[in-house]
Design a protein around this motif. Structure first.
Motif, mmCIF file in Angstrom:
data_model
loop_
_atom_site.group_PDB
_atom_site.id
_atom_site.type_symbol
_atom_site.label_atom_id
_atom_site.label_comp_id
_atom_site.label_asym_id
_atom_site.label_seq_id
_atom_site.Cartn_x
_atom_site.Cartn_y
_atom_site.Cartn_z
ATOM 1 N N LEU A 1 0.858 -1.183 0.000
ATOM 2 C CA LEU A 1 0.000 0.000 0.000
ATOM 3 C C LEU A 1 0.894 1.233 0.000
ATOM 4 N N LEU A 2 0.524 2.240 -0.783
ATOM 5 C CA LEU A 2 1.365 3.426 -0.883
ATOM 6 C C LEU A 2 1.131 4.386 0.276
ATOM 7 N N ALA A 3 2.185 5.085 0.632
ATOM 8 C CA ALA A 3 2.092 6.130 1.646
ATOM 9 C C ALA A 3 1.267 7.296 1.112
ATOM 10 N N GLU A 4 0.699 8.080 2.010
ATOM 11 C CA GLU A 4 -0.121 9.218 1.596
ATOM 12 C C GLU A 4 0.688 10.194 0.751
ATOM 13 N N SER A 5 1.939 10.402 1.093
ATOM 14 C CA SER A 5 2.752 11.332 0.304
ATOM 15 C C SER A 5 2.954 10.825 -1.121
ATOM 16 N N ALA A 6 3.045 9.509 -1.288
ATOM 17 C CA ALA A 6 3.180 8.931 -2.627
ATOM 18 C C ALA A 6 1.888 9.096 -3.421
ATOM 19 N N ILE A 7 0.756 8.918 -2.752
ATOM 20 C CA ILE A 7 -0.539 9.098 -3.421
ATOM 21 C C ILE A 7 -0.697 10.538 -3.888
ATOM 22 N N GLU A 8 -0.316 11.479 -3.033
ATOM 23 C CA GLU A 8 -0.397 12.898 -3.402
ATOM 24 C C GLU A 8 0.525 13.217 -4.579
ATOM 25 N N ALA A 9 1.712 12.614 -4.587
ATOM 26 C CA ALA A 9 2.656 12.856 -5.678
ATOM 27 C C ALA A 9 2.117 12.328 -7.008
ATOM 28 N N LEU B 1 9.203 -4.989 0.098
ATOM 29 C CA LEU B 1 9.597 -4.434 1.396
ATOM 30 C C LEU B 1 9.919 -2.946 1.340
ATOM 31 N N LEU B 2 10.268 -2.445 0.170
ATOM 32 C CA LEU B 2 10.504 -1.014 0.034
ATOM 33 C C LEU B 2 9.238 -0.212 0.320
ATOM 34 N N GLY B 3 8.065 -0.800 -0.005
ATOM 35 C CA GLY B 3 6.792 -0.155 0.318
ATOM 36 C C GLY B 3 6.308 0.856 -0.686
ATOM 37 N N GLY B 4 6.806 0.791 -1.921
ATOM 38 C CA GLY B 4 6.410 1.760 -2.939
ATOM 39 C C GLY B 4 5.621 1.144 -4.074
ATOM 40 N N PRO B 5 5.638 1.766 -5.263
ATOM 41 C CA PRO B 5 4.898 1.251 -6.421
ATOM 42 C C PRO B 5 5.676 0.132 -7.105
ATOM 43 N N GLN B 6 5.009 -0.575 -8.004
ATOM 44 C CA GLN B 6 5.718 -1.586 -8.791
ATOM 45 C C GLN B 6 6.813 -0.906 -9.597
ATOM 46 N N ALA B 7 8.025 -1.358 -9.396
ATOM 47 C CA ALA B 7 9.173 -0.812 -10.119
ATOM 48 C C ALA B 7 10.349 -1.756 -9.939
ATOM 49 N N MET C 1 3.805 8.400 -13.296
ATOM 50 C CA MET C 1 3.127 8.108 -12.037
ATOM 51 C C MET C 1 3.987 7.214 -11.142
ATOM 52 N N THR C 2 4.605 6.205 -11.751
ATOM 53 C CA THR C 2 5.487 5.318 -10.989
ATOM 54 C C THR C 2 6.659 6.094 -10.405
ATOM 55 N N LEU C 3 7.270 6.932 -11.217
ATOM 56 C CA LEU C 3 8.422 7.699 -10.748
ATOM 57 C C LEU C 3 8.028 8.660 -9.634
ATOM 58 N N ALA C 4 6.859 9.276 -9.760
ATOM 59 C CA ALA C 4 6.396 10.201 -8.724
ATOM 60 C C ALA C 4 6.173 9.467 -7.404
ATOM 61 N N ALA C 5 5.511 8.309 -7.477
ATOM 62 C CA ALA C 5 5.242 7.539 -6.258
ATOM 63 C C ALA C 5 6.527 6.993 -5.649
ATOM 64 N N LEU C 6 7.444 6.550 -6.490
ATOM 65 C CA LEU C 6 8.699 6.000 -5.986
ATOM 66 C C LEU C 6 9.545 7.088 -5.321
ATOM 67 N N ALA D 1 8.496 9.850 -3.859
ATOM 68 C CA ALA D 1 7.886 10.200 -2.573
ATOM 69 C C ALA D 1 8.152 9.117 -1.534
ATOM 70 N N THR D 2 8.119 7.849 -1.949
ATOM 71 C CA THR D 2 8.400 6.745 -1.022
ATOM 72 C C THR D 2 9.845 6.787 -0.545
ATOM 73 N N LEU D 3 10.770 6.994 -1.477
ATOM 74 C CA LEU D 3 12.186 7.039 -1.108
ATOM 75 C C LEU D 3 12.482 8.198 -0.164
ATOM 76 N N ARG D 4 11.783 9.311 -0.335
ATOM 77 C CA ARG D 4 12.027 10.464 0.539
ATOM 78 C C ARG D 4 11.629 10.161 1.988
ATOM 79 N N LEU D 5 10.720 9.232 2.184
ATOM 80 C CA LEU D 5 10.377 8.831 3.553
ATOM 81 C C LEU D 5 11.580 8.224 4.274
ATOM 82 N N TYR D 6 12.458 7.586 3.512
ATOM 83 C CA TYR D 6 13.636 6.963 4.114
ATOM 84 C C TYR D 6 14.665 8.006 4.565
ATOM 85 N N GLN D 7 14.503 9.253 4.119
ATOM 86 C CA GLN D 7 15.385 10.320 4.594
ATOM 87 C C GLN D 7 15.005 10.782 5.997
ATOM 88 N N HIS D 8 13.845 10.339 6.460
ATOM 89 C CA HIS D 8 13.365 10.696 7.800
ATOM 90 C C HIS D 8 13.078 9.394 8.550
#
Length: 463
Positions: free
Chosen positions: A99-107, A295-301, A328-333, A335-342
C-alpha cells in the motif's frame, strides 16, 4: 397460442417510450444515452426470448429501470476493486502488494493533473527521466548511479542483456530460482542472449566452483537472493564480498538480484533480517537489482543501483525504453524514497512497515472489540471466536518467517465445508469484498492488515 404470444409482444415498451421514463432519463444523465440504449435493446431481446420459450413476460418486465440500473452498475464497476485483505499475507501479490504512503498518493495525483519535469531540465535542456530518483538512490545506498524500470524482472533482464549478452553468466545451482508467474532465472538468461553456467550443487557452492569455470567468454558472475524459499542444514554459499573480490581480480562484473530488497535494517523493528542493497554495494558488487513494491513499500518498479559505467550502458540499451517506468510510478517512488530520509518517522508513514510491525496485542485488542457484534449476527450458523495466528510477509519476502497475529474465526455449526465456502463466497461478492482464508475447518480473518474495524463491521453486518 399465437394470439396470446403476439399479445405479450405488444406489451413490450419501445425504446423511445422507455427513454422518456423519468427514472431512465436520470440514468441517461449519469451513464450516457449510447450505453443505456444498448442495454435496453439487449433487455428487449431477452424479453422476446422469454416470450418465445416460456410464453410469459420476464419477472422484471414491470420495472425496466431497476434492471437497467443493476446492469449499468455491473458494467461500470471497476475491475480493480478495493478489498479487505484479511488473508494473513501483508504483501499479497494478487491483491496489489504494498500500500502506498499518503505522500506517494499525493505525488501521483499531482503528476496526473499537471505537466511535470519528466524529461525536462529547467535550465532548458532535455533531462533524463531517472535522474532525480537516481540522485536520491545514490544518497540512500551509496551507489554511483541508478536506473528505474517497470519491475524487478525487467531490471534483471536489462542487466543481463547489457552486461553479458552473447557471453556466459556464472551462477550457483542453488540460486536458479522461480518466482510467481513462472519467472525463472534460466529462462530470463536465454531471453537476454546469455549462456547459463551452473556451478556448485543445490545445497553447497564454494568460491572455487566459480573460479574453475571462468574463461574468456565469462561475462558476469551473479548471485540471486533466494527470497521465496530457504535451504537449511548442510549448506554453503559464496558471500557477496568474496564474489566481488573474485570479480575484481578476474576483471569480470558482478551482480546480485535481491528480489524484495529492503532499504532499512528490519531487525531494528523486531523483524527478521533482510539483505539491503547498500550492504552489497559496500562489498564491491557492481550491480544490485530489487523491487519497489515489496519491502521497500512503494509502487511496482525495478531498481538497479551500482557502478556508473554499467548504469550508463544500461541507460543506452534499446530495451531500456521498452521497460522504462512512467511518470506516475516515478512520482510515487520518489515520494516513497524520501520517507527513508526521515527514518524516525518511517514506521508511522510507510504503510508496509506499519502493518508488519503491529504487535499481536494490538491486533488482539481489535479482534475483541469486533467479536461481540459478529457473534450476535452470525450465531445462528457459525461459532465465532478470536484466536491467535501467524501472518506472513508475502511476495517472496522472508518465506519461512511468521509474524504473531490475531484472527476472527468462523466455524460452521452444521460441520459442512460447503457452509464455510458459501460464506467466503458471499464475502467475496460484497461491495467491498472481504478476503479471508479457509484452513483447518474454519474461515480465518487475520486482522493484521485491518486498520478500520468499523468499516469491516459495516461490510459484514449488512449482508
Amino acid at each position: 397460442m399465437t394470439q396470446a404470444i403476439n399479445s405479450l409482444y405488444r406489451q413490450l415498451p419501445s425504446i423511445d417510450r422507455l427513454l422518456r421514463e423519468p427514472k431512465i432519463t436520470s440514468l441517461i444523465a449519469l451513464y450516457g444515452q449510447t450505453q443505456v440504449v444498448e442495454i435496453l435493446r439487449d433487455m428487449q431481446e431477452q424479453a422476446r426470448f422469454n416470450i418465445r420459450e416460456y410464453q410469459t413476460l420476464p419477472e422484471w418486465s414491470d420495472d425496466w429501470a431497476a434492471l437497467l440500473q443493476r446492469r449499468l452498475d455491473k458494467v461500470q464497476a471497476s475491475a480493480l476493486k478495493p478489498v479487505f485483505n484479511l488473508s494473513g499475507t501483508v504483501l499479497h501479490t494478487n491483491l496489489g502488494r504494498a500500500l502506498l504512503a499518503e505522500s506517494a498518493i499525493e505525488a501521483v495525483t499531482q503528476a496526473m493533473r499537471s505537466p511535470v519535469t519528466l524529461e525536462y531540465s529547467l535550465d532548458g535542456a532535455r533531462g533524463h527521466r531517472d535522474r532525480a530518483l537516481a540522485d536520491l538512490l545514490c544518497t540512500l545506498t551509496g551507489a554511483e548511479d541508478a536506473c528505474i524500470v517497470n519491475n524487478n524482472a525487467a531490471a534483471v533482464l536489462l542487466v543481463l542483456a547489457t552486461v553479458a549478452q552473447g557471453k556466459e553468466v556464472v551462477i550457483s545451482r542453488g540460486e536458479l530460482v522461480e518466482i510467481g508467474g513462472a519467472f525463472r532465472i534460466p529462462d530470463v538468461m536465454v531471453q537476454a542472449g546469455c549462456r547459463l553456467v551452473e556451478v556448485g550443487t543445490t545445497n553447497r557452492t564454494h568460491l572455487k566452483d566459480y573460479q574453475r569455470v571462468i574463461n574468456s567468454d565469462t561475462g558476469l558472475l551473479m548471485k540471486v537472493h533466494t527470497s521465496n524459499y530457504s535451504i537449511e542444514g548442510f549448506t554453503a554459499e559464496v558471500s557477496a564480498e568474496a564474489l566481488a573480490t573474485l570479480g575484481m581480480a578476474s576483471q569480470i562484473p558482478t551482480a546480485i538480484d535481491l528480489g524484495s530488497g529492503s532499504m532499512t535494517d528490519m531487525t531494528q523493528y523486531g523483524l527478521p533480517a533482510e539483505p539491503m542493497p547498500q550492504d552489497y554495494l559496500n562489498h564491491g558488487i557492481d550491480l544490485v537489482t530489487f523491487s519497489g513494491d515489496k519491502l521497500l513499500g512503494g509502487p511496482q518498479a525495478g531498481i538497479i543501483v551500482g557502478k556508473k559505467q554499467w548504469i550508463d550502458a544500461i541507460q543506452q540499451h534499446p530495451l531500456k525504453r521498452a521497460l522504462r517506468a512512467d511518470k506516475m510510478t516515478l512520482a510515487a517512488l520518489e515520494a516513497t524514497l524520501r520517507l527513508y530520509q526521515h527514518p524516525e518517522q518511517l514506521r508511522q508513514n510507510l504503510p508496509t512497515l506499519r502493518l508488519l510491525t503491529r504487535t499481536q496485542g494490538e491486533i488482539r485488542d481489535m479482534a475483541q472489540r469486533l467479536i461481540p457484534q459478529l457473534q450476535a449476527y452470525y450465531s445462528e450458523k457459525f461459532i465465532v471466536r478470536d484466536e491467535p495466528c501467524y501472518s506472513q510477509i508475502g511476495s517472496g519476502s522472508l518465506p519461512v518467517d511468521r509474524l504473531p497475529s490475531w484472527s476472527l474465526t468462523f466455524t460452521a455449526i452444521d460441520g459442512r465445508g460447503s457452509t464455510l465456502e458459501n460464506l467466503a463466497h458471499q464475502w467475496r461478492n460484497l461491495k467491498k469484498p472481504v478476503i479471508g482464508r479457509l484452513y483447518d475447518g474454519r474461515l480465518w480473518l487475520d486482522l493484521r492488515c485491518l486498520e478500520d474495524g468499523n468499516a469491516l463491521l459495516q461490510a459484514l453486518l449488512l449482508l
